[in-house]
Scaffold this active site. Structure first.
Site, mmCIF file in Angstrom:
data_model
loop_
_atom_site.group_PDB
_atom_site.id
_atom_site.type_symbol
_atom_site.label_atom_id
_atom_site.label_comp_id
_atom_site.label_asym_id
_atom_site.label_seq_id
_atom_site.Cartn_x
_atom_site.Cartn_y
_atom_site.Cartn_z
ATOM 1 N N ASP A 1 -6.564 0.898 1.949
ATOM 2 C CA ASP A 1 -5.698 1.505 3.045
ATOM 3 C C ASP A 1 -4.759 2.296 2.092
ATOM 4 O OD1 ASP A 1 -4.383 2.335 5.357
ATOM 5 O OD2 ASP A 1 -2.763 1.020 4.870
ATOM 6 N N THR B 1 -1.805 3.912 2.741
ATOM 7 C CA THR B 1 -0.146 3.444 2.655
ATOM 8 C C THR B 1 0.061 2.049 2.251
ATOM 9 O OG1 THR B 1 -0.125 5.072 4.482
ATOM 10 C CG2 THR B 1 1.705 3.667 4.176
ATOM 11 N N ASP C 1 -1.764 -3.493 4.229
ATOM 12 C CA ASP C 1 -0.303 -4.138 4.610
ATOM 13 C C ASP C 1 0.031 -3.970 5.888
ATOM 14 O OD1 ASP C 1 0.226 -1.429 4.480
ATOM 15 O OD2 ASP C 1 1.885 -1.492 3.221
#
Length: 802
Positions: A317, A319, A558
């Site tokens: 991912d 970000t 996250d």
């Protein structure tokens, strides 16, 4: 009326003699103390750790320890102490195993404490962060995006609250919660915020009941350890009948005293047991945990060390993984003649309306604080950001008698495909910038068509902060032949530009154009590298599509939108600063939030798998030749050629000491499947050659030597042959050579030479080479066997590749 309300109206209910809780203020200190005294506390099972008693029990009370323990007691009674050395070795091994596993436990427990979730509860009218184990019945717990419900409860406040219950029910669609609705432990917030009152805590909570068994210490559940268990099962099947036959043959052997017959029987049984293999596997795992713990990496399930080493595809991912969590607003581009002052006021008001802003909105809040003009605006409704919607919004009474609804989100989601603002957005995305659209909507916030026909007002340009270590980490995975796939909810062009800055090449794909059918999606995933505008459900589907092609997939993330994919991936890796939900489902948590820690985890996994495969071959060669020797002795009706002291010496020099060093050495070899097959394809021919050659030497020596001390001379010749062949096995296993591996092999050979050269060691181990002819014959047989073994192993490697 809820069940909780019913309880409150029942004067006989023990929890409610005094009502000390309200949604606004939570419990009072007296109410908390009262519930603690009644035991109504969130006492939940501890994850990822077992007690010292469990560790001792697991290392001491094993099947093979029981067998060897009985044999040790017998040898202490009937034979000299040197024939009982194997028992002291087992004691040392067991102690080492307990100590290393205890170290690993302490590391896990300390890291788990660092990464522990601390929910916010209201007590005496004030919010306070507490440990999950300190929650009591009726506590009012505040929740926001990414927070996991840690106990069961009833919603008492909701501000656009949407909860995902997929981990419990399998239903992927978020559920909108209103006051009075049930909140189940194990579910997590995907949008909005609110609070709920705890109605079930501890082991009564739904998720705790499901997780109590699954959350226990999981050291034994891995391909490596299950493979070793399979091997030990086969060993048991071979060992039991062979040992029975050996016992009978030695007790009936001619010209042999009872004590000597018993000693030689035990000498034949003990080496059949690969007693150090389980120990070294446990020690390798435990030391891996300690090493990773020093790097602030919490391994919540120990086999994850092994699992990540087998991964061939890493889904990232963007970000929080490739970029840092924070952002900076770099530009504000007005559209259609919008007034900049008014736009700044709207952005400030939108920021103020969201009590739990994400990273993008926080950057806007920092840049456009609420000014005087927007300070009097009254928010009449808010729509929190959702990964599925890709936008947030709010309705304001702006003080002029007009109520307006504003949306902030992805331009390519809110605008029509032919809108000219999209061209400007595309140019910015190509520079790796993130762009949000501020638009005015003409519909109510609860209208399902809210995003249709909006009026674009401004583009907010944000710059993401690249992680300084991301490029090196991606390069590491490329060098290790592990494919990286960037899967993000952001604009595909923007994500692709960020990936390109980090040196990641490959096609960029808009996930909205991905096929829904798994096989077609898998083909698209093989061709593409960067995927943007991916929904949470699509992330999960993409993991499944990759797995359908036989890939072992790791997923990092996250955010709350990563939870489903993390749960389904073979290995889930969460950032320590990520949402509570992601940390709960991940097997590995990077507490230092550093993506650069992943290569260390991969390296530890490869070290464990590669090295245990090496030492398993060493141990099982010994098991195979011991079983073969016993069978040949039974069939020939001769005395067993070795006493326990001989095999203790051989095992120590050719297996025990070198295996310990080899098991803990660095190993960058890529992990491969089929552990049992890869070990046995070398162990069986190696053991057969070693056992056959040793027995040939023994038979030749029986013909060569005569007299009362002939058996000792025959044993010494057979020991020499077996040692030399075992050393050649060690020399093969130690490849490729480094200076310390060469030194290790040489040191073990020197140790045997010292035993043969020092008189008191000769007497202690009952080893004395008699004459010249037979010792050199033993050497010649060993050399011939080593040559056969070398050719045979090379042929096996070509004929049966792993």
């Amino acid at each position: 009326m809820t069940h909780l309300d019913a309880d409150r109206r029942d004067p006989a209910h023990p929890a409610h003699a005094v009502d000390t809780s309200s949604p606004a203020t939570g419990l009072t200190a007296a109410g908390v103390a009262e519930r603690i005294a009644r035991g109504q506390v969130n006492d939940v099972p501890v994850r990822s750790s077992r007690s010292l008693a469990d560790i001792v029990r697991a290392n001491v009370f094993t099947r093979f320890n029981a067998i060897i323990g009985v044999l040790w007691v017998i040898m202490l009674i009937v034979a000299p102490i040197q024939d009982s050395l194997f028992g002291f070795v087992i004691l040392a091994n067991t102690g080492i195993g307990i100590i290393q596993e205890w170290r690993a436990k302490k590391t896990l427990d300390s890291l788990a404490l660092i990464g522990e979730v601390r929910p916010t509860v209201r007590r005496d009218g004030k919010p306070a962060e507490i440990s999950t184990s300190e929650i009591v019945l009726d506590d009012v717990i505040e929740i926001g995006p990414g927070d996991k419900a840690v106990v069961d409860g009833v919603c008492v406040e909701a501000d656009g609250l949407e909860i995902d219950e997929s981990l419990l029910t399998g239903e992927a669609d978020p559920v909108v919660k209103q006051p009075g609705d049930q909140v189940m432990s194990g579910s997590f917030v995907v949008a909005g915020g609110g609070a709920f009152r705890a109605t079930k805590v501890g082991r009564e909570a739904y998720a705790a009941q499901l997780a109590e068994e699954a959350s226990r210490f999981t050291l034994v559940q891995s391909e490596l350890r299950s493979g070793i268990s399979t091997i030990l099962k086969y060993v048991t099947w071979m060992m039991v009948p062979t040992a029975i036959g050996l016992i009978l043959s030695q007790l009936l052997a001619k010209d042999n005293e009872l004590d000597d017959s018993i000693a030689r029987t035990v000498g034949g049984i003990v080496p059949m047991v690969p007693e150090g293999l389980v120990l070294l596997t446990s020690v390798a795992f435990a030391i891996g945990v300690v090493r990773l713990g020093r790097k602030q990496c919490l391994v919540q399930e120990l086999p994850a060390i092994e699992g990540l080493a087998r991964v061939d595809t890493v889904c990232l991912d963007k970000t929080g993984t490739l970029t840092e969590g924070g952002m900076d607003v770099t530009d504000l581009r007005l559209l259609d003649g919008a007034d900049e002052g008014h736009v700044r006021a709207v952005l400030g008001a939108l920021g103020a309306s969201d009590p739990r802003p994400n990273a993008s909105l926080q950057a806007i809040i920092d840049t456009y604080p609420v000014d005087g003009s927007a300070g009097a605006w009254r928010s009449t409704g808010a729509l929190p950001f959702s990964s599925a919607r890709k936008y947030s919004g709010a309705t304001f009474d702006e003080g002029d008698g007009v109520s307006r609804t504003w949306l902030l989100g992805a331009p390519d989601v809110l605008l029509a495909e032919d809108d000219p603002a999209l061209a400007e957005t595309g140019r910015l995305n190509e520079q790796g910038l993130r762009v949000l659209l501020l638009a005015r909507a003409d519909r109510a916030l609860d209208d399902p068509d809210l995003a249709r026909g909006v009026t674009p007002t401004a583009l907010v340009v944000l710059e993401q902060r690249l992680r300084p270590d991301a490029a090196d980490t991606l390069r590491y995975f490329a060098d290790q032949d592990v494919r990286a796939k960037v899967i993000s909810g952001d604009n595909a062009v923007s994500v692709g530009a960020v990936a390109a800055k980090l040196g990641l090449s490959g096609a960029t794909v808009d996930a909205r154009r991905l096929p829904a059918e798994q096989e077609e999606m898998a083909s698209a995933l093989d061709e593409g590298t960067v995927f943007g505008r991916v929904t949470p459900q699509q992330k999960r589907d993409m993991v499944g599509a990759l797995q359908s092609r036989g890939h072992t997939v790791a997923m990092t993330g996250d955010g709350v939108n990563d939870v489903l994919a993390l749960k389904d991936a073979d290995i889930g890796v969460a950032m320590g600063s990520g949402s509570e939900a992601t940390r709960a489902v991940a097997q590995i948590v990077l507490l230092n939030n550093s993506f650069a820690t992943l290569p260390s985890v991969v390296a530890e996994g490869r070290r464990v798998i590669g090295n245990i495969t090496r030492v398993a071959t060493l141990f099982l060669v010994k098991t195979v030749y011991s079983v073969l020797l016993a069978i040949l002795v039974v069939c020939s009706q001769v005395e067993y050629p070795f006493l326990p002291r001989h095999l203790t010496l051989l095992s120590t020099l050719t297996i025990g000491v070198p295996a310990f060093f080899l098991a803990l050495a660095p190993n960058k070899e890529r992990a491969r499947p089929h552990f049992v097959r890869r070990v046995m394809r070398y162990a069986i021919p190696g053991g057969v050659v070693a056992g056959a050659a040793t027995f040939v030497t023994y038979l030749v020596a029986r013909q060569h030597y005569t007299g009362p001390n002939a058996l000792d001379a025959e044993t010494s010749a057979a020991t020499l042959t077996l040692f030399l062949i075992s050393m050649w096995v060690l020399a093969i296993i130690a490849r490729p050579y480094t200076w310390w591996r060469v030194l290790l092999v040489a040191a073990m050979g020197l140790g045997f030479v010292i035993v043969l050269a020092v008189p008191w060691l000769q007497d202690f181990f009952a080893l004395k080479l008699v004459g010249v002819t037979m010792p050199w014959t033993a050497v010649g047989i060993a050399v011939a066997a080593a040559a056969v073994l070398e050719l045979l192993w090379r042929w096996v490697g070509r004929r049966f590749p792993a």
